[in-house]
Design an enzyme around this catalytic site. Structure first.
Site, PDB file in Angstrom:
ATOM      1  N   ARG A  56       0.829  -1.202   0.000  1.00 55.22           N
ATOM      2  CA  ARG A  56       0.000   0.000   0.000  1.00 55.22           C
ATOM      3  C   ARG A  56       0.856   1.241   0.000  1.00 55.22           C
ATOM      4  O   ARG A  56       1.958   1.262   0.566  1.00 55.22           O
ATOM      5  CB  ARG A  56      -0.873   0.043   1.260  1.00 55.22           C
ATOM      6  CG  ARG A  56      -1.990  -0.998   1.248  1.00 55.22           C
ATOM      7  CD  ARG A  56      -2.845  -0.844   2.476  1.00 55.22           C
ATOM      8  NE  ARG A  56      -2.022  -0.744   3.667  1.00 55.22           N
ATOM      9  CZ  ARG A  56      -2.375  -0.116   4.780  1.00 55.22           C
ATOM     10  NH1 ARG A  56      -3.540   0.486   4.850  1.00 55.22           N
ATOM     11  NH2 ARG A  56      -1.582  -0.103   5.823  1.00 55.22           N
ATOM     12  N   SER A  95       8.677  -5.129   5.648  1.00 51.57           N
ATOM     13  CA  SER A  95       8.558  -6.145   6.693  1.00 51.57           C
ATOM     14  C   SER A  95       9.325  -7.427   6.398  1.00 51.57           C
ATOM     15  O   SER A  95       8.749  -8.512   6.298  1.00 51.57           O
ATOM     16  CB  SER A  95       7.085  -6.430   6.928  1.00 51.57           C
ATOM     17  OG  SER A  95       6.463  -5.215   7.247  1.00 51.57           O
ATOM     18  N   ASP A 128       6.853  -3.923  10.091  1.00 50.16           N
ATOM     19  CA  ASP A 128       5.446  -3.736  10.470  1.00 50.16           C
ATOM     20  C   ASP A 128       5.198  -3.866  11.974  1.00 50.16           C
ATOM     21  O   ASP A 128       4.317  -3.203  12.523  1.00 50.16           O
ATOM     22  CB  ASP A 128       4.521  -4.661   9.670  1.00 50.16           C
ATOM     23  CG  ASP A 128       5.000  -6.103   9.598  1.00 50.16           C
ATOM     24  OD1 ASP A 128       6.047  -6.418  10.195  1.00 50.16           O
ATOM     25  OD2 ASP A 128       4.325  -6.914   8.943  1.00 50.16           O
TER      26      ASP A 128
HETATM   27  P1  ADP Z   1       0.494  -8.366   5.210  1.00 48.73           P
HETATM   28  O1  ADP Z   1       1.147  -9.511   5.898  1.00 48.73           O
HETATM   29  O2  ADP Z   1       0.911  -8.178   3.806  1.00 48.73           O
HETATM   30  O3  ADP Z   1       0.598  -7.089   5.994  1.00 48.73           O
HETATM   31  P2  ADP Z   1      -2.182  -9.137   6.075  1.00 48.73           P
HETATM   32  O4  ADP Z   1      -2.005  -8.635   7.449  1.00 48.73           O
HETATM   33  O5  ADP Z   1      -3.469  -8.795   5.387  1.00 48.73           O
HETATM   34  O6  ADP Z   1      -1.067  -8.688   5.063  1.00 48.73           O
HETATM   35  O7  ADP Z   1      -2.033 -10.729   6.132  1.00 48.73           O
HETATM   36  C1  ADP Z   1      -2.181 -11.512   5.001  1.00 48.73           C
HETATM   37  C2  ADP Z   1      -2.310 -12.958   5.433  1.00 48.73           C
HETATM   38  O8  ADP Z   1      -3.501 -13.108   6.186  1.00 48.73           O
HETATM   39  C3  ADP Z   1      -2.413 -13.923   4.272  1.00 48.73           C
HETATM   40  O9  ADP Z   1      -1.435 -14.921   4.451  1.00 48.73           O
HETATM   41  C4  ADP Z   1      -3.797 -14.517   4.359  1.00 48.73           C
HETATM   42  O10 ADP Z   1      -3.769 -15.909   4.166  1.00 48.73           O
HETATM   43  C5  ADP Z   1      -4.225 -14.245   5.777  1.00 48.73           C
HETATM   44  N1  ADP Z   1      -5.649 -13.934   5.836  1.00 48.73           N
HETATM   45  C6  ADP Z   1      -6.382 -13.153   5.001  1.00 48.73           C
HETATM   46  N2  ADP Z   1      -7.683 -13.142   5.348  1.00 48.73           N
HETATM   47  C7  ADP Z   1      -7.783 -13.925   6.449  1.00 48.73           C
HETATM   48  C8  ADP Z   1      -8.861 -14.324   7.293  1.00 48.73           C
HETATM   49  N3  ADP Z   1     -10.110 -13.931   7.047  1.00 48.73           N
HETATM   50  N4  ADP Z   1      -8.584 -15.144   8.334  1.00 48.73           N
HETATM   51  C9  ADP Z   1      -7.316 -15.565   8.571  1.00 48.73           C
HETATM   52  N5  ADP Z   1      -6.264 -15.248   7.803  1.00 48.73           N
HETATM   53  C10 ADP Z   1      -6.481 -14.428   6.774  1.00 48.73           C
HETATM   54 MG    MG Z   2       0.591  -5.524   7.207  1.00 45.88          MG
END
Ligand code: ADP
Ligand code: MG
Length: 469
Positions: free
Chosen positions: A90, A151, A205
């Protein structure tokens, strides 16, 4: 196991096969004593990571960030922030005004060919996204300070100088390990855009999440990520940081980025890993690495569930009529969000579970199958929540402070229906009596946090001209 916890992981499967099923999943049920052993090992490993003479052999790197001051609410101005977490990328415009925060953001896709391509392709892509964002938000010509939430494990050499120590999660871009991430982004910005941005801070992060919560809660000294990956950071006294080679001026503290996802890479957790953990690891893009992360985080949990279900199906214990062409038998096709959906079923109709099974193409399943699928999910998510709880309890006991807030961000924590409760219950068993704690969801932690680090840096730069914040 406390009776409250035992109740949340119960199985009401009445199938004759239940005992046989138990034999394939019992490895996920760990005793409180085992979690205490994990805490002891983790504490040892963290101390090794902090000390100068053992740091090079420690799996947990305990990187000192150059973030030493928490926000005090007086941060002002407009900032750009980037959040590259592993799944989402983002660009954000964060406007800080005397404690008020206004955020506009846009999520961009990072295609897999770029995640596995060259560093130049990755940073050119990021620079292109920033260029688009700046144009779309009428920011062309404005000189904006930028905070970058990147991260992945980095050895920090200054607030805006961080060398990548290794790629994790789904990334493996060539030519970036050992390089300064800020320099690579600056170069790409020069190549691809005419934006006038200055990268003033790079954080991960967990640090962003901690900073973001600390903006409004002065008791917040620990940050936890449960997203694509799993990591934690905390505020540590400089006297305990053997690796610190910066100055010792007030405040005599620094945020430590633990990078605890690598806990177990030396084999110390082998006693509790299951055959499914080992198989997942073998087929991952970084075998032997990020052992703890692979037992907890969103990138892997769905796949562990899939491996167990696949095994039960092969043994003829579930889905007796299932077609071998369905996604159940394909690596990576059972998403962690399914685990949240399945565990949100609270009645005998199993609506979500059936929807997931339909989506992955399992045919002819029975209600009994649905019960077993849900049971497998509850065991695997509970182990992940308890391991996270053991990690946090180790940090809380180490800090030994009367009252503490832990800021948590990431989709797994945010969306899984039981993660927060399971963690809290287990922490009540593992945290030293008398120490109080609360788990707090940090809204938009990593994006807002990066802007706050940048803002604190600008505030301090304008006053006392120092290299850290
Ligand atoms: P990032 O790690 O890029 O900051 P997020 O915090 O959105 O992104 O985490 C993404 C991860 O969360 C992905 O591995 C995905 O499988 C998992 N995820 C997405 N939606 C859900 C959900 N509803 N419940 C549990 N895990 C989820
Ligand atoms: Mg994140």
């Amino acid at each position: 196991m406390s009776s409250k916890i035992a109740k949340t992981c119960q199985c009401d499967v009445d199938s004759e096969c239940f005992c046989e099923i138990e034999a394939f999943v019992k490895g996920f049920k760990l005793s409180t004593l085992t979690y205490k052993r994990v805490m002891h090992l983790l504490n040892q490993e963290m101390n090794n990571g902090l000390k100068e003479h053992t740091h090079h052999v420690a799996d947990i790197k305990m990187f000192p960030t150059f973030v030493r001051s928490l926000p005090d609410g007086s941060e002002n101005g407009d900032f750009l922030a980037l959040d590259l977490g592993g799944t989402n990328f983002r660009v954000l415009l964060v406007k800080l005004n005397k404690g008020d925060v206004d955020i506009q953001s846009k999520t961009y896709l990072i295609p897999q060919r770029i995640m596995l391509g060259t560093g130049q392709q990755l940073f050119d892509h990021i620079a292109d996204c920033i260029g688009k964002f700046v144009r779309d938000h009428d920011l062309v010509g404005q000189k904006l300070p930028l905070g970058f939430t990147f991260s992945f494990p980095c050895r920090q050499e200054g607030l805006a100088k961080a060398r990548l120590s290794k790629w994790t999660k789904g990334f493996r871009c060539e030519g970036v390990v050992g390089e300064d991430i800020c320099h690579l982004l600056h170069e790409a910005l020069r190549r691809r855009t005419n934006c006038d941005v200055e990268i003033v801070a790079i954080v991960n992060d967990a640090v962003g999440t901690l900073m973001s919560a600390a903006h409004t809660d002065r008791d917040c000294e620990i940050g936890l990520i449960l997203g694509t990956g799993c990591n934690a950071c905390y505020m540590e006294k400089l006297d305990n940081v053997g690796l610190w080679d910066g100055d010792y001026t007030h405040p005599e503290q620094v945020i430590i980025n633990t990078e605890w996802g690598a806990f177990g890479d030396n084999g110390c957790l082998d006693f509790l890993r299951t055959e499914y953990d080992r198989e997942l690891d073998t087929f991952s893009i970084n075998p032997g690495k990020q052992v703890l992360e692979k037992m907890i985080s969103g990138m892997y949990m769905g796949e562990i569930v899939r491996l167990v279900l696949e095994r039960l199906a092969m043994e003829g214990l579930i889905f007796r009529g299932a077609d071998r062409d369905c996604y159940l038998f394909e690596r990576g096709k059972f998403y962690t969000k399914y685990v949240s959906e399945i565990e949100s079923d609270h009645d005998e109709f199993f609506r979500n579970t059936k929807q997931v099974l339909d989506e992955i193409g399992v045919e002819n399943y029975t209600t009994e199958d649905c019960k077993i699928v849900k049971y497998v999910c509850t065991l695997i998510s509970a182990r992940a929540a308890f391991l996270s709880a053991a990690g946090l309890s180790t940090l809380i006991n180490k800090k030994n402070k009367g009252d503490m807030t832990i800021a948590v961000d990431g989709s797994l924590y945010r969306f899984h229906p039981r993660f927060h409760n399971l963690m809290s219950l287990k922490m009540q068993e593992l945290v030293k009596p008398g120490l109080k704690f609360r788990l707090q969801l940090s809204h938009d932690g990593s994006g807002k946090g990066a802007a706050l680090v940048a803002a604190v840096a600008m505030r301090l730069r304008n006053s006392i001209k120092q290299e850290c914040v």
